[in-house]
Design a protein around this motif. Structure first.
Motif, PDB file in Angstrom:
ATOM      1  N   ARG A 198       0.876  -0.896  -0.279  1.00 23.99           N
ATOM      2  CA  ARG A 198      -0.331  -0.176  -0.207  1.00 23.99           C
ATOM      3  C   ARG A 198       0.626   1.115  -0.410  1.00 23.99           C
ATOM      4  N   PRO A 199       0.524   2.012  -1.192  1.00 23.57           N
ATOM      5  CA  PRO A 199       0.877   3.741  -0.417  1.00 23.57           C
ATOM      6  C   PRO A 199       1.210   4.111   0.403  1.00 23.57           C
ATOM      7  N   VAL A 200       2.518   4.602   0.893  1.00 23.76           N
ATOM      8  CA  VAL A 200       2.658   5.327   2.565  1.00 23.76           C
ATOM      9  C   VAL A 200       2.962   7.124   2.271  1.00 23.76           C
ATOM     10  N   TYR A 201       2.486   8.040   2.891  1.00 25.87           N
ATOM     11  CA  TYR A 201       3.136   8.950   2.607  1.00 25.87           C
ATOM     12  C   TYR A 201       4.552   9.706   3.553  1.00 25.87           C
ATOM     13  N   VAL A 202       5.599   9.850   3.115  1.00 23.39           N
ATOM     14  CA  VAL A 202       6.512  10.107   3.438  1.00 23.39           C
ATOM     15  C   VAL A 202       7.237  11.810   3.010  1.00 23.39           C
ATOM     16  N   ASP A 203       7.717  12.534   4.367  1.00 24.41           N
ATOM     17  CA  ASP A 203       7.757  13.650   3.985  1.00 24.41           C
ATOM     18  C   ASP A 203       8.780  14.095   2.854  1.00 24.41           C
ATOM     19  N   GLU A 204      10.071  13.595   3.360  1.00 24.97           N
ATOM     20  CA  GLU A 204      11.228  13.393   2.359  1.00 24.97           C
ATOM     21  C   GLU A 204      11.265  11.928   1.745  1.00 24.97           C
ATOM     22  N   LEU A 205      11.584  11.574   0.357  1.00 23.29           N
ATOM     23  CA  LEU A 205      11.554  10.426  -0.416  1.00 23.29           C
ATOM     24  C   LEU A 205      13.462  10.733  -1.021  1.00 23.29           C
ATOM     25  N   ARG A 206      13.832  11.538  -0.189  1.00 22.05           N
ATOM     26  CA  ARG A 206      15.708  12.343  -0.503  1.00 22.05           C
ATOM     27  C   ARG A 206      15.622  13.698  -0.224  1.00 22.05           C
ATOM     28  N   GLU A 207      17.184  13.970   0.498  1.00 24.12           N
ATOM     29  CA  GLU A 207      17.573  14.789   1.765  1.00 24.12           C
ATOM     30  C   GLU A 207      18.190  16.057   0.721  1.00 24.12           C
ATOM     31  N   PRO A 208      16.724  17.138   1.163  1.00 24.25           N
ATOM     32  CA  PRO A 208      16.583  18.364  -0.136  1.00 24.25           C
ATOM     33  C   PRO A 208      18.246  18.950   0.190  1.00 24.25           C
ATOM     34  N   GLY A 209      18.769  19.213   1.301  1.00 24.76           N
ATOM     35  CA  GLY A 209      20.091  19.473   1.084  1.00 24.76           C
ATOM     36  C   GLY A 209      21.580  18.757   0.384  1.00 24.76           C
ATOM     37  N   ALA A 210      21.160  17.591  -0.014  1.00 26.30           N
ATOM     38  CA  ALA A 210      22.307  16.930  -0.510  1.00 26.30           C
ATOM     39  C   ALA A 210      21.784  17.084  -2.046  1.00 26.30           C
ATOM     40  N   GLY A 211      23.095  16.846  -3.068  1.00 30.52           N
ATOM     41  CA  GLY A 211      23.113  17.344  -4.221  1.00 30.52           C
ATOM     42  C   GLY A 211      22.938  18.885  -5.156  1.00 30.52           C
ATOM     43  N   ILE A 212      22.896  19.149  -6.064  1.00 31.13           N
ATOM     44  CA  ILE A 212      23.085  20.832  -6.582  1.00 31.13           C
ATOM     45  C   ILE A 212      21.653  21.344  -6.716  1.00 31.13           C
ATOM     46  N   ARG A 213      20.395  20.762  -7.108  1.00 37.40           N
ATOM     47  CA  ARG A 213      19.412  21.571  -6.527  1.00 37.40           C
ATOM     48  C   ARG A 213      18.812  21.967  -5.778  1.00 37.40           C
ATOM     49  N   GLU A 214      18.222  23.297  -5.754  1.00 34.31           N
ATOM     50  CA  GLU A 214      18.376  24.204  -4.789  1.00 34.31           C
ATOM     51  C   GLU A 214      16.584  23.640  -3.477  1.00 34.31           C
ATOM     52  N   PRO A 215      16.518  23.267  -2.608  1.00 35.12           N
ATOM     53  CA  PRO A 215      15.959  23.076  -1.877  1.00 35.12           C
ATOM     54  C   PRO A 215      14.327  23.233  -2.466  1.00 35.12           C
ATOM     55  N   GLU A 216      14.656  24.677  -2.487  1.00 37.33           N
ATOM     56  CA  GLU A 216      13.227  25.169  -2.067  1.00 37.33           C
ATOM     57  C   GLU A 216      12.415  24.870  -4.126  1.00 37.33           C
ATOM     58  N   SER A 217      13.281  24.693  -4.818  1.00 35.41           N
ATOM     59  CA  SER A 217      13.295  24.016  -6.492  1.00 35.41           C
ATOM     60  C   SER A 217      11.644  23.072  -6.505  1.00 35.41           C
ATOM     61  N   GLN A 218      12.115  22.385  -5.694  1.00 33.23           N
ATOM     62  CA  GLN A 218      11.541  20.951  -5.712  1.00 33.23           C
ATOM     63  C   GLN A 218      10.110  20.691  -4.542  1.00 33.23           C
ATOM     64  N   GLU A 219       9.236  20.133  -4.682  1.00 33.37           N
ATOM     65  CA  GLU A 219       8.766  19.338  -3.729  1.00 33.37           C
ATOM     66  C   GLU A 219       9.475  18.082  -3.446  1.00 33.37           C
ATOM     67  N   TRP A 220       9.553  17.610  -2.124  1.00 34.79           N
ATOM     68  CA  TRP A 220      10.913  16.336  -1.693  1.00 34.79           C
ATOM     69  C   TRP A 220       9.498  15.157  -1.175  1.00 34.79           C
ATOM     70  N   ASP A 221       8.625  15.507  -0.739  1.00 33.04           N
ATOM     71  CA  ASP A 221       8.183  14.151  -0.387  1.00 33.04           C
ATOM     72  C   ASP A 221       6.988  14.301  -1.423  1.00 33.04           C
ATOM     73  N   GLY A 222       6.354  12.389  -0.930  1.00 36.22           N
ATOM     74  CA  GLY A 222       5.691  11.620  -2.072  1.00 36.22           C
ATOM     75  C   GLY A 222       5.722  10.269  -1.295  1.00 36.22           C
ATOM     76  N   TYR A 223       5.608   9.106  -1.491  1.00 36.79           N
ATOM     77  CA  TYR A 223       4.826   8.076  -1.602  1.00 36.79           C
ATOM     78  C   TYR A 223       5.727   6.700  -1.972  1.00 36.79           C
ATOM     79  N   ARG A 224       6.114   5.728  -1.096  1.00 37.92           N
ATOM     80  CA  ARG A 224       6.830   4.714  -0.459  1.00 37.92           C
ATOM     81  C   ARG A 224       5.856   3.739  -0.757  1.00 37.92           C
TER      82      ARG A 224
END
Length: 119
Positions: free
Chosen positions: A89-115
């Motif tokens: 079953r899908p379960v909601y999570v606040d962060e599918l990946r850590e917003p501070g890692a990588g080259i994207r600006e954290p505000e540039s996309q949504e980080w939540d979703g489903y596992r």
């Protein structure tokens, strides 16, 4: 939050939704897949993940049955303890990946979703 798929005039459903369905059909409504369970079609574990993505990262292709229509989705699993054919079953999570890692600006996309979690 909902996991919205799109139903089209011809009855087909896709996830994610698109402006046109198979054969050019117009969208008519959304279907919240988080209200359904799915079956694991196949799964794998990735140990070489992008920055900010957990290691190991368990992923699956799952298939929902929505009113007789097959809808497939790919996403992270909550555990590596699954087998092909398992019900999840899908379960909601606040962060599918850590917003501070990588080259994207954290505000540039949504980080939540489903596992997907075994039922």
């Amino acid at each position: 939050m909902s996991m919205d798929a799109t139903r089209y005039e011809d009855g087909s459903i896709s996830y994610p939704g698109h402006p046109r369905g198979p054969g050019g059909a117009e969208p008519v409504e959304t279907v919240d897949l988080s209200e359904y369970t799915a079956e694991v079609v196949t799964w794998t574990t990735s140990t070489a993940t992008p920055p900010g993505v957990r290691q190991p990262n368990h992923l699956a292709i799952v298939e929902f049955d929505v009113d007789g229509e097959s809808v497939r989705a790919i996403g992270q699993l909550t555990t590596g303890d699954v087998e092909t054919g398992d019900e999840v079953r899908p379960v909601y999570v606040d962060e599918l990946r850590e917003p501070g890692a990588g080259i994207r600006e954290p505000e540039s996309q949504e980080w939540d979703g489903y596992r997907f979690e075994p039922v």
